[in-house]
Structures are given as structure tokens and as C-alpha cells.
Design a protein around this motif. Structure first.
Motif, mmCIF file in Angstrom:
data_model
loop_
_atom_site.group_PDB
_atom_site.id
_atom_site.type_symbol
_atom_site.label_atom_id
_atom_site.label_comp_id
_atom_site.label_asym_id
_atom_site.label_seq_id
_atom_site.Cartn_x
_atom_site.Cartn_y
_atom_site.Cartn_z
ATOM 1 N N HIS A 23 0.448 -1.794 -0.365
ATOM 2 C CA HIS A 23 -0.177 0.356 -0.144
ATOM 3 C C HIS A 23 0.931 1.381 -0.115
ATOM 4 C CE1 HIS A 23 0.696 -0.857 4.066
ATOM 5 N NE2 HIS A 23 0.530 0.223 4.746
ATOM 6 N N ILE A 24 2.511 0.941 0.371
ATOM 7 C CA ILE A 24 3.006 2.450 0.742
ATOM 8 C C ILE A 24 3.495 2.122 -0.653
ATOM 9 C CG2 ILE A 24 4.871 3.120 0.747
ATOM 10 C CD1 ILE A 24 2.939 3.024 3.094
ATOM 11 N N LYS A 25 3.505 4.058 -0.929
ATOM 12 C CA LYS A 25 3.656 4.388 -2.984
ATOM 13 C C LYS A 25 4.226 5.651 -2.513
ATOM 14 C CE LYS A 25 0.759 1.026 -4.479
ATOM 15 N NZ LYS A 25 1.306 -0.088 -4.950
ATOM 16 N N GLY A 26 5.446 5.506 -2.115
ATOM 17 C CA GLY A 26 6.503 6.726 -2.444
ATOM 18 C C GLY A 26 6.413 7.636 -0.586
ATOM 19 N N LEU A 27 6.024 8.590 -0.308
ATOM 20 C CA LEU A 27 6.595 9.237 0.635
ATOM 21 C C LEU A 27 4.968 10.349 0.990
ATOM 22 C CD1 LEU A 27 10.241 9.893 1.065
ATOM 23 C CD2 LEU A 27 8.581 8.639 2.699
ATOM 24 N N GLY A 28 4.373 10.488 -0.362
ATOM 25 C CA GLY A 28 3.011 11.126 0.083
ATOM 26 C C GLY A 28 3.754 12.726 -0.226
ATOM 27 N N LEU A 29 4.172 12.939 -0.663
ATOM 28 C CA LEU A 29 4.731 13.823 -0.728
ATOM 29 C C LEU A 29 4.141 15.557 -1.750
ATOM 30 C CD1 LEU A 29 8.140 14.055 0.748
ATOM 31 C CD2 LEU A 29 6.457 14.193 2.789
ATOM 32 N N ASP A 30 3.981 16.343 -1.190
ATOM 33 C CA ASP A 30 3.690 17.534 -2.225
ATOM 34 C C ASP A 30 4.923 18.160 -2.647
ATOM 35 O OD1 ASP A 30 3.841 19.410 -0.468
ATOM 36 O OD2 ASP A 30 2.174 20.155 0.292
ATOM 37 N N GLU A 31 4.264 19.113 -3.630
ATOM 38 C CA GLU A 31 5.691 19.607 -4.099
ATOM 39 C C GLU A 31 6.405 20.685 -3.326
ATOM 40 O OE1 GLU A 31 5.429 21.505 -8.584
ATOM 41 O OE2 GLU A 31 4.687 19.241 -8.007
ATOM 42 N N GLU A 32 6.061 21.065 -2.472
ATOM 43 C CA GLU A 32 6.657 21.489 -1.262
ATOM 44 C C GLU A 32 7.570 20.623 -0.130
ATOM 45 O OE1 GLU A 32 4.216 24.247 -0.727
ATOM 46 O OE2 GLU A 32 4.573 25.432 -2.637
ATOM 47 N N GLY A 33 7.399 19.298 0.099
ATOM 48 C CA GLY A 33 8.120 18.482 0.953
ATOM 49 C C GLY A 33 6.950 18.351 2.261
ATOM 50 N N ASN A 34 5.596 18.527 2.200
ATOM 51 C CA ASN A 34 4.333 18.756 2.985
ATOM 52 C C ASN A 34 4.128 17.317 3.605
ATOM 53 O OD1 ASN A 34 5.419 21.183 3.792
ATOM 54 N ND2 ASN A 34 4.408 22.130 2.459
ATOM 55 N N ALA A 35 3.444 16.606 3.906
ATOM 56 C CA ALA A 35 3.155 15.351 3.845
ATOM 57 C C ALA A 35 1.598 15.397 4.419
ATOM 58 C CB ALA A 35 4.105 14.648 5.291
ATOM 59 N N ALA A 36 0.173 15.621 4.289
ATOM 60 C CA ALA A 36 -0.858 15.118 4.238
ATOM 61 C C ALA A 36 -1.046 13.930 5.441
ATOM 62 C CB ALA A 36 -1.859 15.161 2.929
#
Ligand code: ATP
Ligand code: MG
Length: 104
Positions: A23-36
């Protein structure tokens, strides 16, 4: 009539927990490196995911050569999943060694 009792006996050999990470697909960060709070298979661990995002950036900028990344935490808290997320963000061409340490 004799009754038959069936009991399960726990193994005395070391138990091994097998965790799946499909279920893990990367780190789930946005363009600025923030995680939802939720994304890319993740629930929570925003700070750890963002910290790993910084490491990914440093590796891409070739600033991590000769350095190690230590991911420490209690069992089952997502260390291996984070390492997988880092590897997925880097892609198949990156050569990185990750040391995983589990603290009880
Ligand atoms: N924040 C999270 N969001 C979604 N899934 C998670 C999260 N943390 C852990 N998991 C999942 O929970 C399971 C256990 O995590 P993982 O194996 O990465 O933990 P670990 O810290 O490496 O454990 P150990 O110390 O036993 O090696 C895995 O299936 C992993 O993908
Ligand atoms: Mg692990």
C-alpha cells in the motif's frame, strides 16, 4: 465415551512478523515536501515522511555520499515502510544503503 480435546501449542521457535508494504507508494509529499495526514498509503507519520523527503532531496543533490540514514523506532512503527518510500521516491537508478534499527 472418551472426549477428544484439541489444543493449539505455541511454537517455541522465534516468531517472525511479516509486514506487507504494497500500500506504500512513495512518501506522499506535495511539491513543497509537506505530508498530508493521509496519502500514498500512509496514515500519519507526517514528520518522519517529511524528514525522509529531505533525505531524498539531499541524495538527489548528491549530498549524502558516504553518509548513513538511521531510522529508529519501536517495532511496527513504519521504519521499513519509510525506507521503501525513500527507495520509491529515488527510483531504480539510485544506490543507497539504509540501516534499520528496531528499538524495543
Ligand atoms: N503510518 C503508516 N501508515 C500506513 N501504513 C503503515 C504506517 N506505519 C506502518 N505501516 C505499515 O505497518 C506495517 C508495519 O510497519 P513496518 O514493517 O514498516 O514497521 P517497522 O518499524 O519496520 O517494524 P520492525 O521494527 O518490526 O522492523 C507495514 O505493513 C507498514 O507498511
Ligand atoms: Mg522493519
Amino acid at each position: 465415551m472418551t472426549s477428544l480435546v484439541v489444543e493449539s501449542v505455541a511454537s517455541t521457535t522465534k516468531r517472525q512478523r511479516i509486514a506487507t508494504h504494497t500500500h506504500i507508494k512513495g512518501l506522499g509529499l506535495d511539491e513543497e515536501g509537506n505530508a498530508a495526514p493521509m496519502g500514498a498509503g500512509w496514515v500519519g507519520q507526517e514528520q518522519a515522511r517529511e524528514a525522509c523527503g529531505l533525505i531524498v532531496d539531499m541524495i538527489k543533490q548528491k549530498k549524502m555520499a558516504g553518509r548513513a540514514l538511521l531510522i529508529a523506532g519501536a517495532p511496527g512503527t513504519g521504519k521499513t515502510a519509510l525506507a521503501l518510500g525513500v527507495a520509491q521516491e529515488l527510483g531504480s537508478k539510485a544506490r543507497v544503503q539504509l540501516l534499520l534499527w528496531s528499538r524495543i
